[in-house]
Design a protein around this motif. Structure first.
Motif, PDB file in Angstrom:
ATOM      1  N   GLU A 124     -38.546  -5.635  18.081  1.00  0.00           N
ATOM      2  CA  GLU A 124     -39.776  -6.423  18.351  1.00  0.00           C
ATOM      3  C   GLU A 124     -41.355  -6.284  19.363  1.00  0.00           C
ATOM      4  OE1 GLU A 124     -38.627  -8.887  21.867  1.00  0.00           O
ATOM      5  OE2 GLU A 124     -37.524  -9.106  20.508  1.00  0.00           O
ATOM      6  N   ASP A 125     -41.156  -5.242  20.102  1.00  0.00           N
ATOM      7  CA  ASP A 125     -42.490  -4.743  20.594  1.00  0.00           C
ATOM      8  C   ASP A 125     -42.968  -3.661  19.497  1.00  0.00           C
ATOM      9  OD1 ASP A 125     -42.083  -5.566  23.460  1.00  0.00           O
ATOM     10  OD2 ASP A 125     -40.480  -4.292  23.958  1.00  0.00           O
ATOM     11  N   LYS A 126     -42.635  -2.750  18.689  1.00  0.00           N
ATOM     12  CA  LYS A 126     -43.168  -1.952  17.800  1.00  0.00           C
ATOM     13  C   LYS A 126     -44.003  -3.162  17.046  1.00  0.00           C
ATOM     14  CE  LYS A 126     -43.747   1.396  14.967  1.00  0.00           C
ATOM     15  NZ  LYS A 126     -44.961   1.062  14.340  1.00  0.00           N
ATOM     16  N   VAL A 127     -42.980  -4.524  16.473  1.00  0.00           N
ATOM     17  CA  VAL A 127     -43.720  -5.145  16.032  1.00  0.00           C
ATOM     18  C   VAL A 127     -45.273  -6.437  16.334  1.00  0.00           C
ATOM     19  CG1 VAL A 127     -43.659  -8.010  14.813  1.00  0.00           C
ATOM     20  CG2 VAL A 127     -41.975  -5.689  14.809  1.00  0.00           C
ATOM     21  N   GLU A 128     -45.088  -5.794  17.442  1.00  0.00           N
ATOM     22  CA  GLU A 128     -46.396  -6.365  18.251  1.00  0.00           C
ATOM     23  C   GLU A 128     -47.565  -5.688  18.574  1.00  0.00           C
ATOM     24  OE1 GLU A 128     -49.561  -8.596  21.284  1.00  0.00           O
ATOM     25  OE2 GLU A 128     -47.378  -9.426  19.367  1.00  0.00           O
ATOM     26  N   LEU A 129     -46.915  -3.996  18.117  1.00  0.00           N
ATOM     27  CA  LEU A 129     -47.949  -3.091  18.604  1.00  0.00           C
ATOM     28  C   LEU A 129     -48.256  -2.785  16.872  1.00  0.00           C
ATOM     29  CD1 LEU A 129     -46.286  -0.028  20.542  1.00  0.00           C
ATOM     30  CD2 LEU A 129     -48.372  -1.894  21.630  1.00  0.00           C
ATOM     31  N   ASP A 130     -47.412  -2.696  16.425  1.00  0.00           N
ATOM     32  CA  ASP A 130     -48.271  -3.484  14.622  1.00  0.00           C
ATOM     33  C   ASP A 130     -49.398  -4.143  14.679  1.00  0.00           C
ATOM     34  OD1 ASP A 130     -46.875  -0.548  14.540  1.00  0.00           O
ATOM     35  OD2 ASP A 130     -45.576  -1.998  13.563  1.00  0.00           O
ATOM     36  N   THR A 131     -49.112  -5.005  15.069  1.00  0.00           N
ATOM     37  CA  THR A 131     -49.983  -6.562  15.135  1.00  0.00           C
ATOM     38  C   THR A 131     -51.420  -5.946  15.882  1.00  0.00           C
ATOM     39  OG1 THR A 131     -48.120  -7.842  14.145  1.00  0.00           O
ATOM     40  CG2 THR A 131     -50.307  -8.577  15.172  1.00  0.00           C
ATOM     41  N   ILE A 132     -51.037  -6.117  16.892  1.00  0.00           N
ATOM     42  CA  ILE A 132     -52.387  -4.904  17.144  1.00  0.00           C
ATOM     43  C   ILE A 132     -53.448  -4.440  16.930  1.00  0.00           C
ATOM     44  CG2 ILE A 132     -52.970  -4.883  19.845  1.00  0.00           C
ATOM     45  CD1 ILE A 132     -50.957  -5.635  21.596  1.00  0.00           C
ATOM     46  N   LEU A 133     -52.401  -3.212  16.521  1.00  0.00           N
ATOM     47  CA  LEU A 133     -53.234  -1.617  15.801  1.00  0.00           C
ATOM     48  C   LEU A 133     -53.932  -2.958  14.349  1.00  0.00           C
ATOM     49  CD1 LEU A 133     -51.319   1.067  16.131  1.00  0.00           C
ATOM     50  CD2 LEU A 133     -53.283   0.459  17.572  1.00  0.00           C
ATOM     51  N   GLU A 134     -52.939  -3.517  13.712  1.00  0.00           N
ATOM     52  CA  GLU A 134     -54.170  -4.620  12.069  1.00  0.00           C
ATOM     53  C   GLU A 134     -55.109  -4.969  12.521  1.00  0.00           C
ATOM     54  OE1 GLU A 134     -53.458  -4.060   9.384  1.00  0.00           O
ATOM     55  OE2 GLU A 134     -51.258  -3.075   9.426  1.00  0.00           O
ATOM     56  N   GLY A 135     -54.696  -5.522  13.991  1.00  0.00           N
ATOM     57  CA  GLY A 135     -56.069  -6.832  14.477  1.00  0.00           C
ATOM     58  C   GLY A 135     -57.623  -6.069  14.487  1.00  0.00           C
ATOM     59  N   LEU A 136     -57.225  -4.676  15.156  1.00  0.00           N
ATOM     60  CA  LEU A 136     -58.436  -3.640  15.137  1.00  0.00           C
ATOM     61  C   LEU A 136     -58.626  -3.304  14.034  1.00  0.00           C
ATOM     62  CD1 LEU A 136     -56.845  -1.747  17.803  1.00  0.00           C
ATOM     63  CD2 LEU A 136     -58.898  -3.610  17.927  1.00  0.00           C
ATOM     64  N   LYS A 137     -58.025  -2.290  12.695  1.00  0.00           N
ATOM     65  CA  LYS A 137     -57.939  -2.579  11.771  1.00  0.00           C
ATOM     66  C   LYS A 137     -58.988  -3.380  11.122  1.00  0.00           C
ATOM     67  CE  LYS A 137     -56.131  -2.698   8.113  1.00  0.00           C
ATOM     68  NZ  LYS A 137     -55.593  -2.990   6.892  1.00  0.00           N
ATOM     69  N   ASP A 138     -58.774  -5.288  10.548  1.00  0.00           N
ATOM     70  CA  ASP A 138     -59.694  -5.869  10.729  1.00  0.00           C
ATOM     71  C   ASP A 138     -60.775  -6.238  11.077  1.00  0.00           C
ATOM     72  OD1 ASP A 138     -57.558  -6.120   9.258  1.00  0.00           O
ATOM     73  OD2 ASP A 138     -56.523  -7.789  10.232  1.00  0.00           O
ATOM     74  N   GLU A 139     -60.921  -6.083  12.210  1.00  0.00           N
ATOM     75  CA  GLU A 139     -62.055  -6.255  13.181  1.00  0.00           C
ATOM     76  C   GLU A 139     -63.142  -4.947  13.068  1.00  0.00           C
ATOM     77  OE1 GLU A 139     -63.255  -8.567  15.682  1.00  0.00           O
ATOM     78  OE2 GLU A 139     -61.572  -9.746  14.475  1.00  0.00           O
ATOM     79  N   LEU A 140     -62.575  -4.084  12.816  1.00  0.00           N
ATOM     80  CA  LEU A 140     -63.396  -2.971  13.094  1.00  0.00           C
ATOM     81  C   LEU A 140     -64.073  -2.440  11.289  1.00  0.00           C
ATOM     82  CD1 LEU A 140     -62.188  -0.478  15.611  1.00  0.00           C
ATOM     83  CD2 LEU A 140     -64.508  -1.769  15.570  1.00  0.00           C
ATOM     84  N   PRO A 141     -65.241  -2.588  10.391  1.00  0.00           N
ATOM     85  CA  PRO A 141     -64.954  -2.163   9.403  1.00  0.00           C
ATOM     86  C   PRO A 141     -64.908  -0.616   9.088  1.00  0.00           C
ATOM     87  CG  PRO A 141     -66.999  -3.796   9.647  1.00  0.00           C
ATOM     88  CD  PRO A 141     -66.070  -3.158  11.338  1.00  0.00           C
ATOM     89  N   GLU A 142     -65.376   0.594  10.207  1.00  0.00           N
ATOM     90  CA  GLU A 142     -65.545   1.661   9.762  1.00  0.00           C
ATOM     91  C   GLU A 142     -64.510   2.199  10.914  1.00  0.00           C
ATOM     92  OE1 GLU A 142     -67.306  -0.061  12.136  1.00  0.00           O
ATOM     93  OE2 GLU A 142     -69.312  -0.817  10.588  1.00  0.00           O
ATOM     94  N   PHE A 143     -63.425   1.789  10.804  1.00  0.00           N
ATOM     95  CA  PHE A 143     -61.455   2.072  11.203  1.00  0.00           C
ATOM     96  C   PHE A 143     -61.309   2.371  10.589  1.00  0.00           C
ATOM     97  CE2 PHE A 143     -57.693   1.733  10.913  1.00  0.00           C
ATOM     98  CZ  PHE A 143     -56.682   1.650  12.314  1.00  0.00           C
TER      99      PHE A 143
END
Length: 140
Positions: free
Chosen positions: A18-37
């Motif tokens: 479950e912690d890995k899923v949370e970390l993956d979700t956080i990184l996905e959020g960064l990707k979604d917020e940064l067009p140049e990701f």
């Protein structure tokens, strides 16, 4: 004399998934917020990544985590040599990318975000700071 044993939540197998899923979700959020990701990771000071995400499959964030753990360690040591204080974050700008690192509080973990060279460094730093507490909660 008793020795204090320090453990991290990520070492507990029952919480790991479950912690890995949370970390993956956080990184996905960064990707979604940064067009140049380009990519992102959470890694330990030992260079082992515990979560990675890359838009481009040619970017091996496990290797980047290992290399940047070494770089962060060297920069931290150099900072101590000149009494600069504790390293909190760093930015490396190359011809093709901006690579940002940020320590996760007082833990042995750090986050890495890689942007295209025209990426918004200020926005990336802001977002990395914004998710730091969530990452810390997931790994401790």
């Amino acid at each position: 004399m008793t020795m204090k044993k320090e453990s991290h939540k990520m070492c507990d197998i029952t919480n790991m998934k479950e912690d890995k899923v949370e970390l993956d979700t956080i990184l996905e959020g960064l990707k979604d917020e940064l067009p140049e990701f380009v990519a992102a990771a959470v890694a330990g000071s030992d260079g082992l990544t515990i979560s990675t995400l890359a838009k481009d499959s040619s970017v091996d964030m496990s290797m980047v985590g290992a290399e940047f753990a070494s770089i962060v360690s060297m920069v931290s040591k150099a900072g101590r040599e000149i009494n600069a204080g504790k390293l909190h974050s760093s930015i490396f700008s190359t011809e093709n990318y901006h690579i940002l690192t940020s320590q996760i509080g007082e833990t042995p973990f750090f986050q890495i975000v890689c942007l295209k060279s025209d990426g918004n460094i200020g926005k990336a730093r802001y977002l990395m700071g914004k998710v730091e507490a969530r990452i810390k909660e997931a790994i401790l």
